[in-house]
Write an enzyme that holds these catalytic residues in place. Structure first.
Site, short mmCIF file in Angstrom:
data_model
loop_
_atom_site.label_atom_id
_atom_site.label_comp_id
_atom_site.label_asym_id
_atom_site.label_seq_id
_atom_site.Cartn_x
_atom_site.Cartn_y
_atom_site.Cartn_z
CB SER A 106 30.54 41.19 42.59
OG SER A 106 30.06 40.58 41.42
CG HIS A 107 32.38 37.26 41.45
ND1 HIS A 107 32.40 38.58 41.04
CD2 HIS A 107 33.64 36.80 41.26
CE1 HIS A 107 33.61 38.89 40.62
NE2 HIS A 107 34.39 37.83 40.75
CG ASP A 274 26.27 41.80 42.50
OD1 ASP A 274 26.68 40.75 41.98
OD2 ASP A 274 26.52 42.92 42.03
NE ARG A 277 30.55 38.96 38.04
CZ ARG A 277 31.85 39.02 37.82
NH1 ARG A 277 32.50 37.97 37.34
NH2 ARG A 277 32.53 40.11 38.09
CE LYS A 373 28.99 41.97 35.90
NZ LYS A 373 29.75 43.22 35.92
#
Length: 620
Positions: A106-107, A274, A277, A373
């Site tokens: 992810s982040h 990814d 967000r 999301k």
């Protein structure tokens, strides 16, 4: 040609329990076999994608070897092993795949010395529920061997259909299906008309932070909506994200904030590694994630997708997220759900037809168009809203701040911020939790009053509880999801141990204070730092957080724009008296283990604090 299945001996790996959205570790070997041992993949179709971080192509080839040996009939793989998390969810649903394996942390930062991650999504396109992830985890503790086939490698950079042992591999364009999806959701003609007619006085800048979203943003913003190449930056995915930290917040998306403020750009946005967000940021206008999802819910009637569905079915937020969306739900007569952190908790509600729009304070926003999301979905939703607002305002150009202030005048404002304390000692984090649990059991904080030292504002504790969630669809229970202190004025503070870090413990403190619309414009327009200052001081005092964690300052503060400006000013002052030395991540760990806590400034190429290579500023 036959490809015999081989068995390879192995042993269990420790520390493989997934967090809120998959497994993230500073390692290069993950237990893909444990996934295949825990699911019934024989004869099925699996989607493979990820954010393109370091070690992704090699892992895709390993998954193909193991998956084919376990009887997977077809693999759908994003070209160059790239497929954003929202795009993968769409592909799983569109092509009715059994599930998907996503290679992403992810982040979190990427590169040889940073994080790698793997998560499994189920057939509805959403993250695997705990019943599945627990089964996978149990397999990692007992695995003794795994199966592979040795077939010639598939070229991941060539779109087409290929044979792979007994299986088929489809290498697909990573972007095209996602563009079709968004064009079916939003009013692209309206957005394009607005952006074209206001090309000179309403500029857009999207920053991909060198994550997976770059190609998607270019295709949609430039190719579909007609913006210029100057409207996108850092949109080439890189294995190490360009040395940056691909997290769209005021600290790590500094490359966007700098340009927006310097050039006065009216609408800025960023996404993470990814692509799930987002951050919305215009000149002098930062939208908190809690406000963002509430505003999208309020304006949902201008988005064609919700019109076709007969309106919004329900709204939801994660528990730490501010209650701004609750106020929209109440005004519109909609159900509103409060769920634990983790997007998987929204999936059941969506599948049951009870949820349309939801969000998390960690810059995650989305709807029931997929089961993840979706960063770009939120960005285009905002452009759709702004285009629609301006269609009703022929004489005044409506921007981000206008939308925000109108929302506050209608619903009031939930001042909100999150303090992140990253990589703190686990014993200190556990002691903090134990301290709060003791107060919960004994009631020692109930009805106690504390005053802020700097503002003299008095806060009286009205309650303390440990959040527990019973899923209204399958009746499953999720306990110990965060400790919540409530106050008599409606304010609240939440404490959580995060499950998304790769090492050490991460403690998050969430602070929320509500101001009603009748308080007037002067109160509603206060800086978040001023609006929350007294409550933050009281929260730190009640929790004894600094003492337990040994930290005077958080690693990151989200939701307070002035905090980041203050940090930038401090950096500029410090640079004039500090000398620069270059450090590898290994050097930093050995030479400066307490660097953040001792106030030594560590700076990476994109002005973000990440895991190497570093520029450390040491007093001359």
């Amino acid at each position: 040609m036959s490809f015999p299945v081989q068995e390879v001996l192995t042993k269990p790996f420790e520390g493989q329990k997934p967090g809120t959205s998959g497994l993230r570790k500073r390692v290069k070997v993950f237990q893909q076999e444990s996934i295949f041992d825990a699911i019934e993949a024989k004869g099925s179709t699996l989607v493979i994608g990820g954010d393109g971080r370091y070690f992704s192509p090699e892992t895709v080839h390993t998954i193909l070897k193991i998956g084919s040996a376990n009887g997977v009939d077809r693999f759908i793989v994003g070209k160059d092993s790239i497929l954003s998390t929202p795009a993968a969810s769409n592909i799983i649903r569109k092509y009715k795949a059994y599930g998907g394996i996503l290679l992403t942390a992810s982040h979190n930062p990427g590169g040889p010395d940073n994080d790698f991650g793997i998560k499994y999504n189920v057939s509805n396109g959403g993250p695997a529920p705990e019943s599945v992830t627990n089964k996978i985890y149990e397999k990692t503790k007992t695995i003794k061997k795994y199966k592979i086939i040795n077939a010639p490698q598939v070229s991941l950079d060539t779109i087409g259909e290929f044979a792979y042992g007994p299986s088929k591999v489809s290498i697909i364009d990573s972007v095209v299906d996602y563009r079709i999806l968004l064009e079916s959701i939003f009013d692209f003609p309206l957005i394009k008309s607005f952006l074209t007619s206001h090309r000179d006085n309403y500029r857009v800048l999207f920053d991909g932070l060198h994550g997976v979203t770059g190609p998607y943003a270019h295709e949609i913003l430039v190719s579909a909506l007609g913006l210029t190449e100057k409207s996108v930056q850092n949109c080439i995915p890189l294995p190490d994200f360009g040395g940056g930290h691909p997290d769209p917040n005021l600290t790590y998306a500094h490359s966007l904030v700098e340009v927006v403020e310097r050039e006065g750009i009216e609408f800025g946005a960023a996404s993470d590694g990814d692509g799930d967000r987002n951050m919305i940021y215009g000149k002098g206008a930062f939208v908190t994630p809690s406000d963002s999802v509430a505003i999208i819910a309020h304006w949902a009637d201008v988005i064609p997708y919700f019109k076709r569905q007969g309106g919004v079915k329900g709204l939801a937020r994660s528990m730490p997220t501010s209650k701004a969306i609750d106020l929209v739900a109440k005004k519109k007569g909609l159900e509103c759900f409060e769920v634990p952190t983790g997007w998987k908790f929204f999936g059941n509600l969506m599948d049951a037809g009870r949820l349309s729009i939801c969000g998390e304070e960690s810059f995650g926003t989305g709807s029931d168009h997929i089961r993840e999301k979706d960063g770009l979905w939120a960005v285009i939703a905002w452009l759709n809203i702004i285009a629609a607002a301006n269609a009703k305002s022929p004489n005044k150009l409506i921007g981000i701040n206008d939308i925000l202030q109108a929302h506050y005048e209608t619903y009031g404002r939930s001042f909100f911020s999150r303090y992140d304390y990253e990589e703190v000692p686990s014993d200190g984090a556990n002691a903090l939790v134990a301290h709060l649990n003791d107060a919960l059991q004994t009631g020692s904080l109930n009805n106690t009053a504390r005053s802020s030292r700097s503002t003299s504002t008095k806060f009286t504790v009205s309650g303390l509880y440990d959040f527990e969630y019973t899923d209204p669809i399958d009746k499953s229970v999720s306990s110990n999801q965060g400790q919540v202190i409530t106050f008599s004025d409606g304010s609240r503070v939440v404490f959580r141990l995060s499950g998304t870090g790769s090492q050490g413990a991460t403690v998050r403190m969430y602070v929320e204070r509500y101001v009603p619309p009748e308080a007037g414009p002067s109160e509603l327009r206060r800086d978040a730092a001023d609006g929350l200052k007294g409550l933050i001081e009281v929260a730190l005092e009640l929790s004894k957080l600094k003492a337990f964690l040994g930290r005077e300052e958080p690693t990151v503060i989200t939701g307070i724009q002035d905090w980041q400006k203050k940090k930038d000013k401090q950096v500029n002052v410090l640079l004039s008296t500090f000398r620069i030395i270059r450090l590898s991540s290994t050097d930093l760990e050995s030479m400066l283990p307490q660097s953040r806590r001792q106030g030594i400034w560590v700076r990476a190429p994109l002005k973000t604090v990440i895991s190497g290579p570093f520029e450390a500023y040491i007093p001359s």
